[in-house]
Design a protein around this motif. Structure first.
Motif, PDB file in Angstrom:
ATOM      1  N   GLY A 166       0.946  -1.292  -0.088  1.00  0.00           N
ATOM      2  CA  GLY A 166      -0.058   0.068  -0.149  1.00  0.00           C
ATOM      3  C   GLY A 166       0.983   1.291   0.125  1.00  0.00           C
ATOM      4  N   PRO A 167       0.455   2.251   0.923  1.00  0.00           N
ATOM      5  CA  PRO A 167       1.299   3.440   0.807  1.00  0.00           C
ATOM      6  C   PRO A 167       2.628   3.364   1.628  1.00  0.00           C
ATOM      7  CG  PRO A 167      -0.424   3.641   2.219  1.00  0.00           C
ATOM      8  CD  PRO A 167      -0.807   2.396   1.635  1.00  0.00           C
ATOM      9  N   ASN A 168       2.827   2.437   2.381  1.00  0.00           N
ATOM     10  CA  ASN A 168       3.999   2.247   3.533  1.00  0.00           C
ATOM     11  C   ASN A 168       4.873   1.146   2.853  1.00  0.00           C
ATOM     12  OD1 ASN A 168       2.510   3.568   5.451  1.00  0.00           O
ATOM     13  ND2 ASN A 168       1.330   1.809   5.840  1.00  0.00           N
ATOM     14  N   THR A 169       6.148   1.154   3.339  1.00  0.00           N
ATOM     15  CA  THR A 169       7.223   0.424   3.008  1.00  0.00           C
ATOM     16  C   THR A 169       7.784  -0.174   4.436  1.00  0.00           C
ATOM     17  OG1 THR A 169       7.562   1.588   0.744  1.00  0.00           O
ATOM     18  CG2 THR A 169       9.464   0.199   1.611  1.00  0.00           C
ATOM     19  N   GLU A 170       8.052  -1.426   4.444  1.00  0.00           N
ATOM     20  CA  GLU A 170       8.668  -2.040   5.629  1.00  0.00           C
ATOM     21  C   GLU A 170      10.098  -2.067   5.073  1.00  0.00           C
ATOM     22  OE1 GLU A 170       7.746  -2.688   8.948  1.00  0.00           O
ATOM     23  OE2 GLU A 170       5.861  -1.621   8.373  1.00  0.00           O
ATOM     24  N   GLN A 171      11.111  -1.804   6.395  1.00  0.00           N
ATOM     25  CA  GLN A 171      12.530  -1.929   6.111  1.00  0.00           C
ATOM     26  C   GLN A 171      13.086  -2.585   7.069  1.00  0.00           C
ATOM     27  OE1 GLN A 171      13.645   2.260   5.376  1.00  0.00           O
ATOM     28  NE2 GLN A 171      13.440   2.178   3.285  1.00  0.00           N
ATOM     29  N   ILE A 172      13.940  -3.620   6.696  1.00  0.00           N
ATOM     30  CA  ILE A 172      14.639  -4.320   7.685  1.00  0.00           C
ATOM     31  C   ILE A 172      16.137  -4.324   7.616  1.00  0.00           C
ATOM     32  CG2 ILE A 172      15.051  -6.662   9.034  1.00  0.00           C
ATOM     33  CD1 ILE A 172      12.238  -7.454   7.905  1.00  0.00           C
ATOM     34  N   VAL A 173      17.100  -3.850   8.355  1.00  0.00           N
ATOM     35  CA  VAL A 173      18.597  -3.729   7.926  1.00  0.00           C
ATOM     36  C   VAL A 173      19.308  -4.667   8.740  1.00  0.00           C
ATOM     37  CG1 VAL A 173      20.336  -1.817   8.030  1.00  0.00           C
ATOM     38  CG2 VAL A 173      18.062  -0.995   7.556  1.00  0.00           C
ATOM     39  N   ARG A 174      20.462  -5.286   7.887  1.00  0.00           N
ATOM     40  CA  ARG A 174      21.304  -6.013   8.498  1.00  0.00           C
ATOM     41  C   ARG A 174      22.766  -5.505   7.915  1.00  0.00           C
ATOM     42  NH1 ARG A 174      17.501  -6.877  11.330  1.00  0.00           N
ATOM     43  NH2 ARG A 174      16.414  -8.738  11.691  1.00  0.00           N
TER      44      ARG A 174
END
Length: 257
Positions: free
Chosen positions: A192-200
Motif C-alpha cells: 500500500g502506501p507504506n514500506t517496511e524496512q529491515i536492515v542487517r
C-alpha cells in the motif's frame, strides 16, 4: 555436400585416425626403427595439439554453467533465486561514469548522489573452482564526493506470491574488496502506501556471508504487498574495488515459536 554427409565423413575419418594410432601403439615394439622414428615425430606434434585442446576444454568445462540457479538452500525453502547479473551473460557487460538510477540488466540499479560520477560497473566471468555463480559483478569506485552509494536488487513477482509474516528471507553473497569497508543490506517491501524496512550488516569477517530478514517483526500488511527489493549500502567506498562473486536469495517459513 550436405551437412549430414559431411558429419558422416568426419566421423569416419576420426574413427580411422583413432584406429591407426591404436594399432601403431600396439605394434611399436616390433615396428621398423625408421618407421617408428617418423611416427614418433608425428605423435609428438599431435600430442602438443591434444594437450592444448584438453587443457582449454578442462578449463572451460570446469566453469559454472551459464544460466545456473544452483546453490545451497536451507531446509524448507519454497523459493530461491539468483539475479540475472550473476546468472546469465548480459548484452552490455559494463558501464563507466555510472549515473544514479543506472545499472546492469533489469534487476540491478546503482543509486548515488555524486556530483561527478567516477563509478564503474562490470559483469565478469567467474573462473574459480569454488564459484557456483557463472558471473560476478565488479564495482570500481574512484573519487567519491557523495553521501551514499547503494546497489538495488529488485525482486521478481514470484517472490511475493503467498508471502506473509511467517517467512524468513535469506541472502547469501560472496564479496571481495581491495580494502575493508562496511556493507549493509536493507530489505524493503512496499505494501500500500507504506514500506517496511529491515536492515542487517553483512558479516564480512565470516567465511559464509549470510543475513536473514525475519518478517515476523515487521508490520507488513500481507494483503497489499506490491513489490520488494534489497539495497546493498556501501559505507566509505572511495578508492576501492568491490566484487560480488555471487548474490542469491531464498525464503522459507520460520519455525513456530
Amino acid at each position: 555436400m550436405s551437412t549430414r554427409t559431411g558429419k558422416f565423413w568426419h566421423r569416419l575419418v576420426r574413427r580411422g585416425v583413432i584406429r591407426f594410432w591404436a594399432q601403431a601403439a600396439r605394434e611399436a615394439a616390433d615396428t621398423d626403427v625408421r618407421v617408428l622414428r617418423r611416427r614418433r615425430n608425428v605423435a609428438r606434434k599431435l600430442r602438443s595439439h591434444l594437450d592444448t585442446l584438453i587443457s582449454i576444454a578442462d578449463g572451460r568445462l570446469a566453469l559454472p554453467i551459464i544460466g545456473s540457479n544452483t546453490f545451497p538452500k536451507p531446509h524448507g525453502t519454497d523459493w530461491a533465486w539468483r539475479p540475472t547479473v550473476w546468472r546469465d551473460s548480459l548484452p552490455s557487460k559494463g558501464r563507466v561514469a555510472v549515473q544514479t538510477k543506472e545499472g546492469l540488466g533489469e534487476e540491478v540499479t546503482l543509486f548515488h548522489d555524486c556530483s561527478i560520477s567516477e563509478l564503474t560497473l562490470r559483469q565478469l566471468r567467474n573462473t574459480r573452482a569454488k564459484d557456483l555463480a557463472p558471473f560476478g559483478l565488479r564495482m570500481d569506485v574512484f573519487r567519491f564526493d557523495g553521501s551514499f552509494l547503494s546497489l538495488v536488487i529488485d525482486f521478481p513477482k514470484e517472490a511475493l506470491q503467498g508471502l506473509d509474516r511467517k517467512f524468513l528471507i535469506r541472502m547469501d553473497t560472496i564479496v571481495e574488496m581491495e580494502k575493508p569497508l562496511e556493507i549493509f543490506a536493507r530489505f524493503n517491501i512496499k505494501h500500500g502506501p507504506n514500506t517496511e524496512q529491515i536492515v542487517r550488516e553483512l558479516p564480512l569477517h565470516e567465511e559464509d556471508i549470510m543475513v536473514e530478514f525475519d518478517l515476523a517483526y515487521s508490520k507488513l500488511n500481507e494483503k497489499r504487498i506490491e513489490r520488494a527489493w534489497v539495497d546493498l549500502i556501501f559505507e566509505g567506498p572511495e578508492m576501492n574495488q568491490v566484487i560480488l562473486r555471487d548474490v542469491t536469495f531464498s525464503r522459507r517459513p520460520r519455525a513456530e515459536m
